[in-house]
Design an enzyme around this catalytic site. Sequence first.
Site, PDB file in Angstrom:
ATOM      1  N   LEU B  67      53.522  62.187  50.709  1.00 51.39           N
ATOM      2  CA  LEU B  67      54.458  61.179  50.718  1.00 51.39           C
ATOM      3  C   LEU B  67      54.589  60.161  49.989  1.00 51.39           C
ATOM      4  O   LEU B  67      53.639  59.008  50.211  1.00 51.39           O
ATOM      5  CB  LEU B  67      54.508  60.846  52.253  1.00 51.39           C
ATOM      6  N   GLU B  69      57.030  58.433  47.000  1.00 48.39           N
ATOM      7  CA  GLU B  69      58.171  58.410  46.029  1.00 48.39           C
ATOM      8  C   GLU B  69      58.131  58.531  44.671  1.00 48.39           C
ATOM      9  O   GLU B  69      58.676  58.974  43.755  1.00 48.39           O
ATOM     10  CB  GLU B  69      59.122  57.444  46.634  1.00 48.39           C
ATOM     11  N   PHE B  92      65.629  59.584  51.517  1.00 42.28           N
ATOM     12  CA  PHE B  92      66.801  58.746  51.423  1.00 42.28           C
ATOM     13  C   PHE B  92      66.908  57.710  50.278  1.00 42.28           C
ATOM     14  O   PHE B  92      65.711  57.424  49.882  1.00 42.28           O
ATOM     15  CB  PHE B  92      66.766  57.847  52.662  1.00 42.28           C
ATOM     16  N   HIS B 138      67.159  53.516  55.468  1.00 38.21           N
ATOM     17  CA  HIS B 138      67.761  54.743  55.469  1.00 38.21           C
ATOM     18  C   HIS B 138      69.325  54.753  54.807  1.00 38.21           C
ATOM     19  O   HIS B 138      69.497  55.713  54.773  1.00 38.21           O
ATOM     20  CB  HIS B 138      67.814  55.458  56.982  1.00 38.21           C
TER      21      HIS B 138
END
Lengths: 360, 334
Positions: B67, B69, B92, B138
């Site tokens: 996890l 990005e 997202f 989100h």
Amino acid sequence: MTQQPIEAGAVDSTVTRDARLGADGVASGDAPMSREQVLEAYRLMLQSQAIDDLAIKLQRLKRVGLYAPVQGQEAAVVGSALALDPRRDWLVPASREQPAMIRHGLPLVNFFAGYMGRLDSAGIPEGVKLLPRQQAIAAQLPHAAGLAWAMKLRKERAAVMVYCGDGASSEGDFHESLNLAGVMHVPLVVVVINNQYAISTPFHKQTAAQSLASRAIGYGMPGIAVDGNDLFAVYAASDDAVRRALDGGGPTLIECRTYRVGFHNTSDNPNDYREQEEVSAALADDPTTRVERYVLAQGLLSPGAMAQLKVEIRAELDAVQRSVADLPRPEADFIFQNVYDVLPARTEQQRAETVKEDRR
Amino acid sequence: MQEPQTVAAAEDMSILEAIRAALFAEMARDERVLVFGMDVGTLGGVFRVTQGLQQHFGGDRVFDTPLAEGAIVGASVGLAIGGMIPVPEIQFLGFTYQAFHQIGPQLARFRSRSRGRYPMPVTIRAPDGGGVRTPEFHADAVESQFTQTPGIKIVCPAFPDDARNMLSMAIRDPDPVLFVEPQRLYRTVRGPVTVRDDPLPFGRARIVRQGSDVTLIAWSAAVHLCLTAASELQSAGISASVLDLRTLVPLDVAGLVQAVTSTGRAVVVHEAPLTGGFGAEISATLHEEAFLSLDSPVIRVGGRDVPYPPGALEDAFLPTVPRIVSAARKAVEG
């Protein structure tokens, strides 16, 4: 120096050989490098010193924009890079690994062209397995992890070596990419050049930890801390790590503990934040001098041949910088090259305007 | 499980199915294509867009990542240098805040900073937009932030046919693409999909409804708000065009000018906050390029200049059909 005494050897004792080259130039333990390799290392270290001197001079003459010298870190940079096979392995630099980039295949002309603004000639030639210098601290680490991952997916027998500094170890990219490299078990060697300073911020303000190598435990990979001024120790640790990577053993973290003798870059004045005694102590343990003593004691070069080598290295660099100075400066619309495969219409219009303005 | 779409006959699909079909087709077409990100493998993605891909193409080509990005995008840079064609998913678009540096300053300019040595055939897929009562971050529609980092194309389909063909184009593009997927429309908008072997290049806006009084300009989910607004305006006697920009980079300046010149009035709609939004770019472009054809000032309808609110209040933030109708009436009636 404010750093803790170096615990020779490893955080993880499975990953080191006992190979040392002391400050007196006397080797102990295994001799990890052949005579030819020692001479190659010595030449690269001398060349690195000569490049520092020349680039700083050119910067003062306003022919080079900004320069970050390697001074004091030559053994860490050269010893690690020599563990790579440039035809097989990839090198991902931060921004102070000049001799590693040159040894890996960046021609001196391209190297100086980058610093001297001759951008048309400054690229990395096709086939040279090297990434550009990275100015954003730690941003190269995920690139290197991805590149090593590609080697693994393609089943290519190749290692990727990436450099960063002690300051970079505080960045999110450092953690994210070492974690990813550990999970994906990729053929990566992370070389942290711990030179005790991130510009003016000393190591003890960067982390409360005594060791950066110990972080490897948290990423599920071997970690080793070595005396970064010891060419043999750096080479042995790097060679072990590269072999492990090639043999499917995954990534390794190597911390080379050294000292940034020079300024951060040509805009910096280190006297504003550190004491001269500290610098003098580091100067007394110059990594190139260690190798020089060894080379003389082992009879690898005679004093005369050594003096001749130093003259040759400086003459070669001077000739290169003169030839680069004669290269044309890039046209203004160079900035539009290689932004996209095909420029969007609006950007193409801006390019045409730029050409027109440039001709006025 | 969705099988590769290789036939050229039109088929009715949702946007989600169209995206999945494009992924299947491109992975089958080129074995260098990799799909990865958080939860995209075993689970098939939180929206199930990548469902079935790992079973079909194996764990070496479709995989779950830690996890992180920044590392997902940063590793894509390295994978591309190593000869792969990465198609990472960021769960997202609002999560790209944590990857901004690796997307904009690194991925987007790597071709340039390597003087052409390392082009970046990377497509980042990310869903965005409001209206589905998601938790904080989100829904943030931050795509236009990446218009300030030249080198990356920004593709924002609103229809299944565009989603299918433009994703294939993105994956085959030698340059990086941020492919923004309207999460509200994933399963609600269906339409015919025709696979084209040689689709039009990026940078062509499309008139999705013809009108004569005012041009409503949008991209992604807001296109559908504009279509609904245009129907309401029709019953009030106002004929509205709807222009779907489809890509923010490259921007179809000529198509934009032509679409507005034909009506003389323009309203631009987006979900991101108004101030500094891409609507300002559209408005400025129209005033520079089509000033003498404008009968009234270009009006912007955007999200409010506040942090994206909790789902219960998102309708107070988002551009709505009544706000678009009211802006269009103001443009036409003064």
